[in-house]
Scaffold this motif. Structure first.
Motif, mmCIF file in Angstrom:
data_model
loop_
_atom_site.group_PDB
_atom_site.id
_atom_site.type_symbol
_atom_site.label_atom_id
_atom_site.label_comp_id
_atom_site.label_asym_id
_atom_site.label_seq_id
_atom_site.Cartn_x
_atom_site.Cartn_y
_atom_site.Cartn_z
ATOM 1 N N SER A 66 -1.864 4.333 0.197
ATOM 2 C CA SER A 66 -1.690 5.644 0.808
ATOM 3 C C SER A 66 -0.212 6.040 0.774
ATOM 4 C CB SER A 66 -2.189 5.624 2.255
ATOM 5 O OG SER A 66 -1.840 6.821 2.922
ATOM 6 N N VAL A 67 0.030 7.337 0.582
ATOM 7 C CA VAL A 67 1.404 7.839 0.563
ATOM 8 C C VAL A 67 2.108 7.521 1.875
ATOM 9 C CG1 VAL A 67 2.824 9.915 0.340
ATOM 10 C CG2 VAL A 67 0.751 9.686 -1.015
ATOM 11 N N VAL A 68 1.333 7.448 2.954
ATOM 12 C CA VAL A 68 1.910 7.158 4.267
ATOM 13 C C VAL A 68 2.653 5.821 4.249
ATOM 14 C CG1 VAL A 68 1.397 6.806 6.715
ATOM 15 C CG2 VAL A 68 0.113 8.503 5.398
ATOM 16 N N GLY A 69 2.202 4.915 3.402
ATOM 17 C CA GLY A 69 2.845 3.608 3.337
ATOM 18 C C GLY A 69 4.263 3.660 2.818
ATOM 19 N N LEU A 70 4.633 4.752 2.169
ATOM 20 C CA LEU A 70 5.991 4.900 1.646
ATOM 21 C C LEU A 70 6.915 5.641 2.610
ATOM 22 C CD1 LEU A 70 5.363 5.817 -2.119
ATOM 23 C CD2 LEU A 70 6.229 3.661 -1.193
ATOM 24 N N ILE A 71 6.379 6.063 3.728
ATOM 25 C CA ILE A 71 7.169 6.860 4.673
ATOM 26 C C ILE A 71 7.623 5.985 5.841
ATOM 27 C CG2 ILE A 71 7.168 8.846 6.222
ATOM 28 C CD1 ILE A 71 5.010 10.092 4.440
ATOM 29 N N SER A 72 8.917 5.935 6.018
ATOM 30 C CA SER A 72 9.483 5.177 7.144
ATOM 31 C C SER A 72 10.767 5.870 7.583
ATOM 32 C CB SER A 72 9.781 3.733 6.751
ATOM 33 O OG SER A 72 10.489 3.069 7.777
ATOM 34 N N PHE A 73 10.703 6.479 8.762
ATOM 35 C CA PHE A 73 11.882 7.207 9.244
ATOM 36 C C PHE A 73 13.031 6.256 9.533
ATOM 37 C CE2 PHE A 73 14.376 9.267 12.669
ATOM 38 C CZ PHE A 73 14.787 10.384 11.956
ATOM 39 N N LEU A 118 6.660 10.496 -9.949
ATOM 40 C CA LEU A 118 6.083 9.397 -10.738
ATOM 41 C C LEU A 118 6.002 8.109 -9.909
ATOM 42 C CD1 LEU A 118 7.795 9.965 -14.212
ATOM 43 C CD2 LEU A 118 5.381 10.288 -13.635
ATOM 44 N N ILE A 119 7.034 7.852 -9.118
ATOM 45 C CA ILE A 119 7.033 6.648 -8.277
ATOM 46 C C ILE A 119 5.904 6.714 -7.252
ATOM 47 C CG2 ILE A 119 8.335 5.386 -6.521
ATOM 48 C CD1 ILE A 119 10.887 6.160 -8.039
ATOM 49 N N VAL A 120 5.775 7.843 -6.590
ATOM 50 C CA VAL A 120 4.716 8.006 -5.586
ATOM 51 C C VAL A 120 3.342 7.931 -6.243
ATOM 52 C CG1 VAL A 120 3.712 9.612 -3.913
ATOM 53 C CG2 VAL A 120 6.196 9.350 -4.050
ATOM 54 N N THR A 121 3.198 8.566 -7.411
ATOM 55 C CA THR A 121 1.909 8.551 -8.117
ATOM 56 C C THR A 121 1.504 7.131 -8.494
ATOM 57 O OG1 THR A 121 2.330 10.766 -9.012
ATOM 58 C CG2 THR A 121 0.660 9.427 -10.120
ATOM 59 N N ALA A 122 2.486 6.356 -9.005
ATOM 60 C CA ALA A 122 2.186 4.964 -9.368
ATOM 61 C C ALA A 122 1.738 4.169 -8.153
ATOM 62 C CB ALA A 122 3.425 4.331 -10.004
ATOM 63 N N PHE A 123 2.341 4.439 -7.002
ATOM 64 C CA PHE A 123 1.975 3.729 -5.770
ATOM 65 C C PHE A 123 0.561 4.098 -5.345
ATOM 66 C CE2 PHE A 123 2.038 3.353 -1.074
ATOM 67 C CZ PHE A 123 2.399 2.011 -0.958
ATOM 68 N N VAL A 124 0.238 5.392 -5.435
ATOM 69 C CA VAL A 124 -1.092 5.862 -5.006
ATOM 70 C C VAL A 124 -2.172 5.383 -5.963
ATOM 71 C CG1 VAL A 124 -2.501 7.930 -4.649
ATOM 72 C CG2 VAL A 124 -0.151 7.864 -3.793
ATOM 73 N N LEU A 125 -1.867 5.328 -7.253
ATOM 74 C CA LEU A 125 -2.863 4.898 -8.239
ATOM 75 C C LEU A 125 -3.290 3.452 -8.036
ATOM 76 C CD1 LEU A 125 -1.595 6.584 -11.543
ATOM 77 C CD2 LEU A 125 -3.591 7.199 -10.152
ATOM 78 N N ASN A 126 -2.465 2.689 -7.349
ATOM 79 C CA ASN A 126 -2.819 1.300 -7.038
ATOM 80 C C ASN A 126 -3.685 1.190 -5.783
ATOM 81 O OD1 ASN A 126 -1.593 -0.032 -9.211
ATOM 82 N ND2 ASN A 126 0.403 0.006 -8.207
ATOM 83 N N GLY A 127 -4.163 2.337 -5.299
ATOM 84 C CA GLY A 127 -5.054 2.342 -4.143
ATOM 85 C C GLY A 127 -4.350 2.391 -2.812
#
Length: 251
Positions: free
Chosen positions: A18-25, A7-16
């Motif tokens: 990219s999922v990549v923006g949530l990835i940080s090693f 749900l968190i990722v979906t809400a982020f993507v629905l705002n236009g």
């Protein structure tokens, strides 16, 4: 947990976004390994690196003995003991799967003093509770540390941004690192670690209730209580909706 993260990722993507923006090693390293390092430092190594057994208890549904079946079993033992004597239970001990119940009834069959039986059973129960508390406290401490390490990651990102203000291209990535690390810390604490802690607490309460039913049944059998009285006593441990309309003794 997976549903919450989705749900968190979906809400982020629905705002236009990219999922990549949530990835940080690097954020992952700070929050996961940093907070785990903190919790390892505050616990014995055997407990810290043995936390997988607690995860196993959370992820699988433990098969606790059905409370009504347990009560029926104890009432039947009580009836047999009153009719044929306590030694008549000796043949049934090997059929009992629960070690706690079997060892308690073994003490009864062996003619151990009631006060000694009670002391042994409650000491055993205290040790079980202490072991459960170790697991609960482990995840409780970890849940407290995760947001703190999220803030540490935020500070790292801000430091990186402030030390390179002349490089405008680095401001965005450093700010993103700061915010993502805080996000990771909050998700880890509130969507993973705290739910694990609460689930362990639920498992603990369920097992303690079952063990208390066993103790009361064992002590009543030893004292020779009437099976009907024993049944009424043990049924008080159950909510009214779980109590049978007709008892095992037919009353």
């Amino acid at each position: 947990m997976l549903g919450g993260i989705t749900l968190i990722v979906t809400a982020f993507v629905l705002n236009g976004n990219s999922v990549v923006g949530l990835i940080s090693f690097s954020s992952f390293m700070v929050v996961i390994f940093g907070s785990f390092g903190g919790v390892v430092a505050s616990n014995p190594l055997s407990r810290a690196f043995g936390f997988f057994k607690y995860l196993n208890l959370v992820l699988r549904v433990p098969i606790f003995q059905n409370k009504m079946e347990l009560i029926n079993q104890l009432v039947q033992f009580s009836d047999s003991a009153r009719k044929e004597g306590l030694l008549s239970l000796d043949d049934s001990l090997n059929e009992i799967e629960d070690d706690f119940l079997r060892s308690g009834l073994r003490l009864v069959v062996d003619g151990t003093d009631p006060d000694v039986i009670k002391r042994i059973l409650y000491t055993n129960l205290d040790q079980i509770e202490n072991r459960h508390d170790d697991g609960i406290d482990f995840f409780q401490r970890w849940a407290k540390l995760a947001p703190a390490f999220g803030m540490i990651g935020t500070l790292l990102g801000l430091i990186g941004m402030l030390t390179n203000l002349e490089d405008t291209a680095s401001i965005g990535p450093n700010m993103a690192l700061a915010l993502i690390t805080t996000l990771y810390g909050s998700i880890l604490a509130n969507l993973v670690l705290s739910p694990i802690q609460f689930k362990l607490e639920d498992r603990h309460k369920e097992e303690m209730l079952i063990k208390e039913i066993m103790i009361q049944g064992i002590l009543s059998i030893q004292s020779g209580d009437n099976p009907r009285i024993l049944e009424d006593k043990l049924l008080t441990f159950l909510p009214p909706s779980d109590r049978p309309v007709q008892s095992v003794m037919g009353v």
